[in-house]
Every structure is written in C-alpha cells, then in structure tokens.
Design an enzyme around this catalytic site. Structure first.
Site, PDB file in Angstrom:
ATOM      1  N   GLU A 162     103.259  -4.306  49.934  1.00 27.06           N
ATOM      2  CA  GLU A 162     102.339  -5.398  50.294  1.00 27.06           C
ATOM      3  C   GLU A 162     102.939  -6.047  51.527  1.00 27.06           C
ATOM      4  OE1 GLU A 162      99.579  -6.288  48.685  1.00 27.06           O
ATOM      5  OE2 GLU A 162      99.755  -5.445  46.679  1.00 27.06           O
ATOM      6  N   CYS A 172     100.378 -14.185  53.831  1.00 27.90           N
ATOM      7  CA  CYS A 172     100.110 -12.855  54.396  1.00 27.90           C
ATOM      8  C   CYS A 172      98.634 -12.682  54.710  1.00 27.90           C
ATOM      9  CB  CYS A 172     100.580 -11.788  53.427  1.00 27.90           C
ATOM     10  SG  CYS A 172      99.985 -12.075  51.763  1.00 27.90           S
ATOM     11  N   GLY A 188     106.632  -8.077  51.602  1.00 25.90           N
ATOM     12  CA  GLY A 188     107.403  -8.647  52.702  1.00 25.90           C
ATOM     13  C   GLY A 188     106.846  -8.174  54.029  1.00 25.90           C
ATOM     14  N   SER A 189     107.700  -8.141  55.031  1.00 21.30           N
ATOM     15  CA  SER A 189     107.231  -7.837  56.382  1.00 21.30           C
ATOM     16  C   SER A 189     106.985  -6.343  56.565  1.00 21.30           C
ATOM     17  CB  SER A 189     108.275  -8.313  57.389  1.00 21.30           C
ATOM     18  OG  SER A 189     109.482  -7.620  57.157  1.00 21.30           O
ATOM     19  N   THR A 190     106.148  -6.044  57.528  1.00 19.01           N
ATOM     20  CA  THR A 190     105.843  -4.642  57.838  1.00 19.01           C
ATOM     21  C   THR A 190     107.098  -3.920  58.318  1.00 19.01           C
ATOM     22  OG1 THR A 190     103.549  -5.173  58.277  1.00 19.01           O
ATOM     23  CG2 THR A 190     104.393  -3.169  59.316  1.00 19.01           C
ATOM     24  N   LYS A 239     114.592  -8.883  43.081  1.00 20.28           N
ATOM     25  CA  LYS A 239     115.348  -9.703  44.034  1.00 20.28           C
ATOM     26  C   LYS A 239     114.419 -10.682  44.759  1.00 20.28           C
ATOM     27  CE  LYS A 239     116.514  -9.388  48.417  1.00 20.28           C
ATOM     28  NZ  LYS A 239     116.616 -10.791  48.864  1.00 20.28           N
ATOM     29  N   GLU A 269     101.789 -11.111  63.796  1.00 22.25           N
ATOM     30  CA  GLU A 269     101.794 -12.098  62.716  1.00 22.25           C
ATOM     31  C   GLU A 269     102.790 -13.218  63.042  1.00 22.25           C
ATOM     32  OE1 GLU A 269     103.635 -11.028  58.951  1.00 22.25           O
ATOM     33  OE2 GLU A 269     101.864 -11.752  57.902  1.00 22.25           O
TER      34      GLU A 269
HETATM   35  P1  NAP Z   1     111.002  -9.761  54.817  1.00 22.08           P
HETATM   36  O1  NAP Z   1     111.952 -10.232  55.813  1.00 22.08           O
HETATM   37  O2  NAP Z   1     110.466  -8.390  54.950  1.00 22.08           O
HETATM   38  O3  NAP Z   1     111.698  -9.942  53.410  1.00 22.08           O
HETATM   39  C1  NAP Z   1     111.079  -9.614  52.199  1.00 22.08           C
HETATM   40  C2  NAP Z   1     112.126  -9.330  51.156  1.00 22.08           C
HETATM   41  O4  NAP Z   1     112.839  -8.142  51.501  1.00 22.08           O
HETATM   42  C3  NAP Z   1     113.176 -10.419  51.046  1.00 22.08           C
HETATM   43  O5  NAP Z   1     113.592 -10.528  49.702  1.00 22.08           O
HETATM   44  C4  NAP Z   1     114.290  -9.864  51.912  1.00 22.08           C
HETATM   45  O6  NAP Z   1     115.540 -10.404  51.636  1.00 22.08           O
HETATM   46  C5  NAP Z   1     114.234  -8.402  51.570  1.00 22.08           C
HETATM   47  N1  NAP Z   1     114.806  -7.500  52.566  1.00 22.08           N
HETATM   48  C6  NAP Z   1     115.162  -7.754  53.845  1.00 22.08           C
HETATM   49  N2  NAP Z   1     115.657  -6.636  54.434  1.00 22.08           N
HETATM   50  C7  NAP Z   1     115.627  -5.652  53.494  1.00 22.08           C
HETATM   51  C8  NAP Z   1     115.983  -4.272  53.488  1.00 22.08           C
HETATM   52  N3  NAP Z   1     116.464  -3.672  54.559  1.00 22.08           N
HETATM   53  N4  NAP Z   1     115.797  -3.564  52.353  1.00 22.08           N
HETATM   54  C9  NAP Z   1     115.279  -4.145  51.251  1.00 22.08           C
HETATM   55  N5  NAP Z   1     114.926  -5.454  51.191  1.00 22.08           N
HETATM   56  C10 NAP Z   1     115.088  -6.197  52.307  1.00 22.08           C
HETATM   57  O7  NAP Z   1     109.740 -10.704  54.718  1.00 22.08           O
HETATM   58  P2  NAP Z   1     109.754 -12.279  54.588  1.00 22.08           P
HETATM   59  O8  NAP Z   1     110.062 -12.834  55.919  1.00 22.08           O
HETATM   60  O9  NAP Z   1     110.570 -12.687  53.415  1.00 22.08           O
HETATM   61  O10 NAP Z   1     108.249 -12.562  54.177  1.00 22.08           O
HETATM   62  C11 NAP Z   1     107.225 -12.688  55.087  1.00 22.08           C
HETATM   63  C12 NAP Z   1     106.418 -11.412  55.180  1.00 22.08           C
HETATM   64  O11 NAP Z   1     105.919 -11.040  53.898  1.00 22.08           O
HETATM   65  C13 NAP Z   1     105.226 -11.565  56.050  1.00 22.08           C
HETATM   66  O12 NAP Z   1     105.109 -10.471  56.900  1.00 22.08           O
HETATM   67  C14 NAP Z   1     104.072 -11.596  55.066  1.00 22.08           C
HETATM   68  O13 NAP Z   1     102.846 -11.204  55.603  1.00 22.08           O
HETATM   69  C15 NAP Z   1     104.542 -10.697  54.001  1.00 22.08           C
HETATM   70  N6  NAP Z   1     103.847 -10.949  52.738  1.00 22.08           N
HETATM   71  C16 NAP Z   1     102.926 -10.034  52.313  1.00 22.08           C
HETATM   72  C17 NAP Z   1     102.215 -10.257  51.153  1.00 22.08           C
HETATM   73  C18 NAP Z   1     101.194  -9.259  50.670  1.00 22.08           C
HETATM   74  O14 NAP Z   1     100.796  -9.351  49.512  1.00 22.08           O
HETATM   75  N7  NAP Z   1     100.753  -8.333  51.489  1.00 22.08           N
HETATM   76  C19 NAP Z   1     102.446 -11.411  50.412  1.00 22.08           C
HETATM   77  C20 NAP Z   1     103.390 -12.328  50.867  1.00 22.08           C
HETATM   78  C21 NAP Z   1     104.084 -12.072  52.046  1.00 22.08           C
HETATM   79  P3  NAP Z   1     116.020 -11.767  52.356  1.00 22.08           P
HETATM   80  O15 NAP Z   1     114.835 -12.631  52.597  1.00 22.08           O
HETATM   81  O16 NAP Z   1     116.904 -12.368  51.359  1.00 22.08           O
HETATM   82  O17 NAP Z   1     116.680 -11.353  53.599  1.00 22.08           O
END
Ligand code: NAP
Ligand code: MG
Length: 489
Positions: free
Chosen positions: A269, A303, A247-249, A195, A400
């Site tokens: 991650e 990230c 994604g986010s923590t 997804k 962050e």
């Molecule tokens: P996010 O809000 O956590 O979303 C990540 C993904 O999870 C999206 O596809 C999101 O869908 C989905 N999601 C949301 N709620 C969910 C739930 N309850 N259960 C399962 N999936 C769910 O993060 P983001 O705002 O997209 O991305 C930014 C974050 O990613 C930052 O914190 C960044 O540091 C981190 N990141 C980490 C790395 C790494 O390698 N460590 C790399 C890149 C980014 P929707 O967006 O469609 O709502």
C-alpha cells in the site's frame, strides 16, 4: 482492565501562540522506556539501544523506544512460528472471540489511545478521537466476524492460513494501520511480527499492552520497534511467509526487489496523488468542504489525500474564492485542543520535505497562497497552502508532498480532466463532485484509482476494500478482499 502503574505522570507543558483549553493529559501514563513485545512479554533489545520519540507539536521528548536488530526480529519470528502451530489450529470461533476482546478493550481505552496518538504524531485530537481510534476498533470487530465464516467467504476453496506475517506500517495513521494489518491476519489464523514507524510507536506499544491484557496466546502478535533497518530485517527474514507493507513507493520498490525469488507473498500500500475533480454542476459549498477535508485532514499526511484539485473553468473563480475564505477559518495549532483543525507536522524531517516542495513550486512558477493564520512558534507546523495556476508537468503536481499543500488546475472538458487525472505515476484514490449520476459512473470507470469517492471524500469503512494501481501498490486491505492476502487455497 487498565493496570495501575507507578510510572511518572507525563508533565505536559505547553507554550502556545493560540491558547485554548487543551485536552487534559494528566490521566495519561506513559512509561519512560518501552521494550519490545515478543512472545507475550516486554523484553529488552539485544543491542540495548533505545531511540527517543517526540511530541511534534512541542518538540518535547515523550519516551525512549527500544531499537530491534536482526537478532530481536529473529526472536520475534521464532515466537510467531511457534505460536502459529497452535493458533492456526484452535477453532475459528475461539479465534474470533479473542479478536472481539481486542476490539472491546480498544473501545474501553479509546480516550487514552486518542490522546497518545495525538501527542506522539501531532494529529488533531478531534480526528484521533472520532476517526482513528473508533475505526481501528471497528476493524477488529469486523474481522472478528469473519474468523468463523471463511468457508462461506470462499466456498469450496478450503482456505488455509499462510503462516507468519511480517507487517510494516507508516506514521500517518499509526494505530489504524496496525489494526488494518493485525485484524485480518489473526482472523485468518496467521501470526504476526509488526513494526510501527520510528516517529509513532507509542500507540502500537499501547496496543501490545492491550493484547497482553486480552489474554491472546503468547507469540501470536509480536511488536518490534526500530527504524528502516528493523523493517528490512523483517523483510529479509527467511522464515516469514508474507510481507504486508504500507509506506512510501520508494521503500515499497526496495521491498519488492528484496523478496524477488523467494516464495514470500507481498501486498504493498504505497503513495498517492489523488485528483479531486469539481464540475460546474457540483454543489459548490459541499465541494469546498470536500476539498478542505481532502487535503487538510491529518495535515495532508494521507496517502489518499485529494492533493490535486481540478476545477471546471466556468466555476474556477468562485471555487477558489470560497476555498480561500474557508481556509481563513481553519485553526492551526495545539493538536490537543478540540477546536484545532490542522495539527502538527509529524516530524522535523517531514516539515523540511514540505518546505522543500514549497520552494520548488514557487521556482516552477506556480502561485503560492497560504492562509494568514498564526502558527505556534514551537514545534512543527505548516499553514494550509495552495499552489494556484499549477501545470501538469510541475513537480508539485506529480510528486507526493504529504503535507497540507494543494495544487490547483482548471479544465474545460471531461476528456481533458480524465487525461490529466490519470497522467501520474500513482493510482490510489480520486474524488468527483457533480450533480449528474451519469458523469460519476463515467468517471469511476475511467479514473485509474483504487477508490473513487463521489460527492464526498475520505470515507473509510472496514467493509470496503482499499488499495492502489500503478505505483500506489497492489493487493487490497479491508472488506472480504482484505482476507485474501492472508490465505492460501
Ligand atoms: P516509509 O518511509 O516508506 O516508511 C514506512 C515504514 O517502512 C516505516 O515503518 C519505516 O520505518 C519502514 N522502512 C523504512 N525503510 C525500510 C526498508 N528499507 N525496509 C523495510 N522497512 C522500511 O513511509 P512513511 O514516510 O513512514 O509513510 C508515508 C508514506 O506512506 C507515504 O508515501 C504514504 O502515501 C504512504 N501510505 C500509504 C498508504 C496506503 O494505504 N496506500 C497508507 C498510509 C501511508 P521508519 O519510519 O521507522 O524509518
Ligand atoms: Mg512522536
């Protein structure tokens, strides 16, 4: 191999404050509506619901995207399960050939991928063209090579695939994150339900078209679009064997709770807040470029961004002056223009979050500095920003922000900077700038970060593992390490 379609050509109107010749988009054909990619075909969502995806630089709608619910996810998991019985048994060499084909097709269509990535997500075309897309193709090439060498990677351990992998990715590197997830899963004989993030599904759906054209057996890769609820339906599906999440923590913690007590494997991650440390003996001009790249690359939606700058006190004045001068030269604007350094903030929501932190930082007493550049009047943009005289306890230092915002702190001794760099919930990456090799070795062993760059920043390669400590997650992607989460022994 690109198929001719009767889809309308995108009418890309712009109204820029800064108006150079933008990348020609007339050859990019986007569909009006994108369906779910399940079992090798594009199918309509069960709910018949679609959501819009926008160009964050213009606020123009680009397309409608299908919203998958739990029934669609179930269909995708069933297709992946059925495909697994065959895919896991074909010869490893054959598996490798399919993955090579995906890599080659991606190279052939690189330009289209780069332009769509930039239109849908807002990143500068220079970055999508030179970094995101080539790295994504390289990831497929690299893991294609491992497919028939698993016995050598793990001698005498008889590695076997796990089954169906549920993969959820964020919006900051949409195609690259898809490659990081899909390539190692396929190389190890697993099948996939992926997804993408809600704001940036287009390149994942283009990848679905490419995968269909590559002849990969139906159901080996399924791509379901939607918001958080779609992700949760993948996480909670009982027939998924492994979850790979970037994604986010906060969401990472929810996922960890949701699968507790099941036998699903998990890699996370998550977020980061990296220290970028400049010692007085560093090559300063080179370090300035590293600071700029560390925080302004991809609008700071990274990230591993070097979002906390630590400068040794004796060179703080000169570094800050040079940094301010360099920031004045950065061009913020049309992401499709090759001269743009900082593109659009990915979404309105993210811009609101960044602006909230700009307010918090000022209220906390840090000194706000922004470059004097003009920014387009339409779309979501943010000037490159510093918070000078920031303190360790400030929220802008601890949390962050995920935008082009750098906090600046000074230090006197190496012990002090190690203590401050580590005193944070995250542990994903760090940067060290110094002339002394011994200092680099000292720091790399003491900084609690998955990656430490020395005299460089944001260097990525498919051969090197990437991942975090503490609240930045666990498990590694990339390199030989990246195979392990998809294998059982
Ligand atoms: P996010 O809000 O956590 O979303 C990540 C993904 O999870 C999206 O596809 C999101 O869908 C989905 N999601 C949301 N709620 C969910 C739930 N309850 N259960 C399962 N999936 C769910 O993060 P983001 O705002 O997209 O991305 C930014 C974050 O990613 C930052 O914190 C960044 O540091 C981190 N990141 C980490 C790395 C790494 O390698 N460590 C790399 C890149 C980014 P929707 O967006 O469609 O709502
Ligand atoms: Mg978009």
């Amino acid at each position: 191999m690109a198929k001719k379609t009767n889809e309308p050509k995108l009418d890309f109107k712009t109204d820029w404050a800064y108006e150079p010749a933008p990348e020609d988009t007339s050859h990019i054909s986007l569909k009006k509506k994108y369906d779910l990619f399940i079992d090798g075909k594009f199918v309509k969502p069960n709910s018949k619901k679609y959501f819009a995806t926008y160009n964050p630089a213009t606020d123009e709608k680009l397309a409608d995207i299908a919203e998958a619910d739990a029934k669609d996810v179930d269909k995708a998991v069933k297709a992946a399960r059925k495909a697994f019985t065959k895919w896991s048994k074909i010869s490893a060499k054959e598996r490798g050939k399919y993955i090579y084909r995906i890599a080659r097709l991606m190279q052939e269509r690189a330009r289209e991928f780069a332009v769509i990535e930039t239109m849908d997500g807002g990143k500068p075309i220079r970055e999508s063209r030179d970094i995101d897309v080539p790295l994504a193709a390289n990831h497929f090439f690299y893991y294609a090579g491992w497919a028939d060498k698993l016995e050598y990677a793990f001698p005498n351990r008889n590695p076997k695939p796990i089954g169906v992998a549920g993969q959820i990715i964020p919006w900051n590197f949409p195609l690259l994150m898809a490659a990081w997830k899909i390539a190692p899963a396929l190389a190890t004989g697993n099948t996939v339900v992926l997804k993408p993030a809600e704001t940036t599904s287009l390149t994942a759906l283009k990848l679905a078209e490419l995968i269909r054209d590559s002849g990969l057996p139906d159901g080996v890769v399924n791509i379901v679009t939607g918001a958080g609820a779609t992700g949760a339906a993948i996480v909670n599906h009982p027939d998924i064997n492994k979850i790979a999440f970037t994604g986010s923590t906060d969401v990472g913690k929810l996922i960890q709770k949701a699968i507790a007590g099941t036998d699903k494997k998990l890699t996370l991650e998550l977020g980061g807040k990296a220290a970028n440390i400049i010692f007085e003996d560093a090559p300063l001009d080179q370090a300035i470029e590293g600071i700029v790249n560390g925080i302004f690359f991809n609008q700071g939606h990274v990230c591993c961004a070097g979002s906390r700058l630590f400068v040794q006190e004796s060179v703080a004045d000169i570094v800050i002056r040079k940094l301010k001068d360099r920031m004045e030269t950065l061009i913020v604007g049309n992401p499709l223009d090759k001269n743009t350094d900082i593109g659009a903030i990915n979404s309105k929501e993210q811009l609101l979050k960044i602006n909230k932190y700009l307010k918090i930082g000022k209220e906390e007493g840090a000194e706000l500095y922004q470059s004097s550049c003009t920014i387009p009047t339409k779309g979501n943009f943010c000037r490159p920003t510093l918070f000078l005289n920031a303190s360790q306890s400030h929220r802008v230092v601890q949390e962050e922000i995920f935008g082009p915002v750098l906090t600046v702190q000074t230090f006197r001794t190496i012990e002090e900077v190690i203590e401050k760099a580590n005193n944070i919930p995250y542990g994903l990456s760090a940067g060290v700038w110094t002339d002394k090799g011994s200092k680099i070795f000292n720091l790399t062993s003491k900084l609690r970060a998955g990656v430490v760059w020395a005299n460089t920043y944001n260097k990525f390669d498919p051969t090197s593992p990437f991942g975090g400590y503490k609240e930045s997650g666990f498990g590694r992607e990339g390199g030989l390490h990246g195979l392990m989460p998809y294998l059982r022994f």
